[in-house]
Design a protein around this motif. Structure first.
Motif, PDB file in Angstrom:
ATOM      1  N   ILE B  62      31.793  33.135  35.552  1.00 21.03           N
ATOM      2  CA  ILE B  62      32.989  32.546  34.939  1.00 21.03           C
ATOM      3  C   ILE B  62      33.860  33.622  34.279  1.00 21.03           C
ATOM      4  O   ILE B  62      33.169  34.411  33.261  1.00 21.03           O
ATOM      5  N   ILE B  63      35.031  33.757  34.592  1.00 21.91           N
ATOM      6  CA  ILE B  63      35.844  34.738  33.894  1.00 21.91           C
ATOM      7  C   ILE B  63      36.897  34.196  32.889  1.00 21.91           C
ATOM      8  O   ILE B  63      37.558  35.079  32.183  1.00 21.91           O
ATOM      9  N   GLY B  64      36.992  32.986  32.571  1.00 17.26           N
ATOM     10  CA  GLY B  64      37.989  32.443  31.706  1.00 17.26           C
ATOM     11  C   GLY B  64      37.602  31.333  30.995  1.00 17.26           C
ATOM     12  O   GLY B  64      36.771  30.399  31.643  1.00 17.26           O
ATOM     13  N   ARG B  65      38.050  30.834  29.727  1.00 13.47           N
ATOM     14  CA  ARG B  65      37.940  29.651  28.944  1.00 13.47           C
ATOM     15  C   ARG B  65      39.394  29.377  28.596  1.00 13.47           C
ATOM     16  O   ARG B  65      40.156  30.461  27.827  1.00 13.47           O
ATOM     17  N   ARG B  66      39.794  28.170  28.151  1.00 14.19           N
ATOM     18  CA  ARG B  66      40.874  28.007  27.536  1.00 14.19           C
ATOM     19  C   ARG B  66      40.657  28.108  25.956  1.00 14.19           C
ATOM     20  O   ARG B  66      39.415  27.925  25.433  1.00 14.19           O
ATOM     21  N   GLY B  67      41.548  28.205  25.348  1.00 10.78           N
ATOM     22  CA  GLY B  67      41.757  28.354  23.915  1.00 10.78           C
ATOM     23  C   GLY B  67      42.126  26.757  23.157  1.00 10.78           C
ATOM     24  O   GLY B  67      42.131  25.911  23.992  1.00 10.78           O
ATOM     25  N   LEU B  68      42.406  27.019  22.089  1.00 17.23           N
ATOM     26  CA  LEU B  68      42.467  25.695  21.225  1.00 17.23           C
ATOM     27  C   LEU B  68      43.305  25.628  20.034  1.00 17.23           C
ATOM     28  O   LEU B  68      43.296  26.805  19.376  1.00 17.23           O
ATOM     29  N   ASP B 236      41.683  31.507  20.549  1.00 15.95           N
ATOM     30  CA  ASP B 236      42.489  32.206  21.604  1.00 15.95           C
ATOM     31  C   ASP B 236      41.810  31.878  23.024  1.00 15.95           C
ATOM     32  O   ASP B 236      40.665  31.691  23.040  1.00 15.95           O
ATOM     33  N   PRO B 237      42.850  31.846  24.075  1.00 17.28           N
ATOM     34  CA  PRO B 237      42.351  31.630  25.361  1.00 17.28           C
ATOM     35  C   PRO B 237      41.722  32.733  25.591  1.00 17.28           C
ATOM     36  O   PRO B 237      41.785  34.024  24.990  1.00 17.28           O
ATOM     37  N   TYR B 238      40.648  32.799  26.646  1.00 12.01           N
ATOM     38  CA  TYR B 238      39.917  33.983  27.071  1.00 12.01           C
ATOM     39  C   TYR B 238      39.932  34.213  28.660  1.00 12.01           C
ATOM     40  O   TYR B 238      39.924  33.239  29.347  1.00 12.01           O
ATOM     41  N   LEU B 239      40.099  35.468  28.783  1.00 10.72           N
ATOM     42  CA  LEU B 239      40.177  35.829  30.450  1.00 10.72           C
ATOM     43  C   LEU B 239      39.712  37.163  30.416  1.00 10.72           C
ATOM     44  O   LEU B 239      40.239  38.230  29.786  1.00 10.72           O
ATOM     45  N   MET B 240      38.835  37.595  31.345  1.00  6.77           N
ATOM     46  CA  MET B 240      38.408  38.933  31.530  1.00  6.77           C
ATOM     47  C   MET B 240      38.363  39.392  32.963  1.00  6.77           C
ATOM     48  O   MET B 240      38.379  38.674  33.917  1.00  6.77           O
ATOM     49  N   PRO B 241      38.617  40.716  33.200  1.00  4.55           N
ATOM     50  CA  PRO B 241      38.841  41.002  34.553  1.00  4.55           C
ATOM     51  C   PRO B 241      37.491  40.900  35.364  1.00  4.55           C
ATOM     52  O   PRO B 241      36.352  40.974  34.941  1.00  4.55           O
ATOM     53  N   LEU B 242      37.939  40.617  36.655  1.00  9.74           N
ATOM     54  CA  LEU B 242      36.680  40.193  37.615  1.00  9.74           C
ATOM     55  C   LEU B 242      35.887  41.482  37.768  1.00  9.74           C
ATOM     56  O   LEU B 242      34.681  41.454  37.959  1.00  9.74           O
TER      57      LEU B 242
END
Lengths: 325, 325
Positions: B62-68, B236-242
């Motif tokens: 899992i590389i990302g999650r939404r922020g709020l 914050d939303p979160y996304l990391m490099p694969l």
């Protein structure tokens, strides 16, 4: 009555008493009761002490009241409330759908957009508009009493015309989802609204309820199921001729008591039994009443002036004598 | 860790422990805590057991999650609730106004109409869309699980794209007026809504809250006053490099454990601390977890498989060894 019987031994006209104790809950059993006791209740017309005066020194004859019908809408989307992170954006939020449905019922200026809603509404005559315009209206005072930012409503009508002669569609309650303190990132599964319409001649409650149901079926947003249930307490609108013998008698007496011509007004509220008397007995109801606007009607500190009580006793005696002539 | 220390006397890499107990309430104190303890918490990256697998025999990275971010709107019209007969039709019903305001935020297909809302959103690359499309999606099963009539949302995106990579604006609660049994012909004086947005890269919670406030100010219907308050718990939303070293290690281990390549997915929910680790420590967080979808997360009967617990222990040991190479 008691005073007249004691002093004169007889009454100038025949009188029947009818005690209506259901008005505040919409008189659910009155139509059936009146319909099934037509002979017992037969009369020329009805004299009611519901209504009121305009000011302590200004009489008024009230010739109309609005009717009522109502329904509840329940919109459902998912089976249960769900997590807005996991599912948010993939299905219809029933709160959004309900807001959209409610919004579809009015234009931006408050006009009602339900197809056919205004079809049966009688157009106001010039004479009726003039009668209403003769009643003083202080917009600033009205705004201050309500505590609103500004008045708002269907274009082309004065405030009294809107309140007395135009129908309304008001959402009395709307709810769905989380209502507590703070934040809860849930998507509700159900959203609800309660709607009542005030009706004017010649709108019929059942027909209006049907038009509303049709509107809901046509405008229910994609992705939700809906159910509509009729709320209890519908009532026909009520309007009586100004030259009805009862109104003529009332005007003579009020002029004698106050030394000035009464205003001719309507009221925006509903007394369901008016319509039932007219429908089943062919009898109009005269609102011959002496309550004043500042008496906090329905509030815990409601009161009635002793001076008004005495004036009312006098006026009712005068009314019976007038009718006996 | 204990097992490795007992059997090998040392760990292949340095480890710090961080116990986060505020995730379910939006981690209100975490950003400040992490920001003010940068030296103490300094690390290359973070390994978390929050997340999950796709199926018992299918791994996932899992590389990302939404922020709020969220806010509450209160609309007021009159000073008190008033009688819908007396005043109905002459001023703005705040429930109608709220419904209109909520409706102005979405188009009929679920797209968000708040000016600038999508401006910062990263366009999905073809590679990202392909990754997502490789994950099997059974629409019928998804619809059945939710219990909805049909799926619904922003046009041009698949369901997983909507849930993981597109922002949302959801009304989590809306209320005003009478909610009891039967009918009450009142016009409420206040109506409320609670809104949260799920955010995606590169949306910033404060900027989105400002855009929402601007929208409300611009679209608040005539005749009402409004107030807007920010709700706690933005993230914050979160996304990391694969190709982050942590993800590379995770993929090697998962392939060894399951004998197949893991899916590359995101999740729609929010773990606020992800964004704080990245912002203040420059450290990405790897979701290395073995929970399964049927374990009733957050429900009273939530459970975790003993087999998953054992597999997780094995995987975490393999991860530490892998990193020490």
């Amino acid at each position: 009555i008691e005073a007249m019987l004691r002093t004169q031994g007889t009454l100038p006209v025949n009188v029947k008493f009818f005690f209506e104790g259901q008005e505040e809950i919409g008189s659910p059993q009155m139509p059936d009761f009146i319909a099934s006791h037509r002979d017992l209740l037969a009369c020329d017309w009805v004299l009611s002490s519901d209504g009121g005066q305009w000011e302590e020194n200004q009489p008024v004859v009230i010739i109309g009241r609005r009717g009522l019908c109502g329904l509840q809408i329940d919109l459902q989307s998912s089976r249960h409330d769900v997590h807005s992170g996991t599912y948010g954006g993939t299905f219809q939020n029933p709160i959004h759908a309900l807001a959209r449905l409610i919004t579809s019922m009015h234009g931006p200026q408050g006009e009602i957009l339900v197809d056919g809603f205004y079809d049966a509404v009688r157009t106001l005559s010039d004479a009726e508009r003039t009668q209403i315009a003769e009643i003083p209206f202080d917009e600033k005072q009205y705004v201050d009493e309500l505590g609103v930012k500004q008045l708002f409503g269907e274009p082309g009508y004065s405030t009294y015309e809107r309140a007395w002669t135009r129908p309304t569609l008001e959402v009395n309650g709307m709810w769905g989802g989380f209502q507590g303190e703070g934040v809860k990132t849930v998507i509700a599964n159900i959203a609800h609204a309660k709607i009542t319409c005030r009706l004017v001649p010649d709108q019929e409650p059942d027909k209006i309820a049907k038009l509303l149901s049709d509107h809901i079926a046509r405008h229910a947003p994609a992705g939700v199921t809906f159910s509509v249930q009729k709320l209890p307490g519908s009532a026909d609108p009520y309007l009586m001729p100004l030259d009805h013998p009862g109104n003529i008698a009332a005007r003579i007496i009020l002029k004698e008591l106050y030394g000035k011509e009464p205003y001719v007004a309507r009221m925006g509220g509903t007394i369901p039994v008016c319509g039932s008397f007219l429908k089943f007995l062919g009898a109009h109801m005269i609102n011959f009443a002496f309550g004043l606007k500042d008496e906090n009607i329905h509030a815990p500190d409601e009161f009635f002036r002793i001076s008004s009580f005495k004036r009312g006793q006098e006026a009712f005696c005068m009314m019976l004598e007038q009718l006996g002539r």
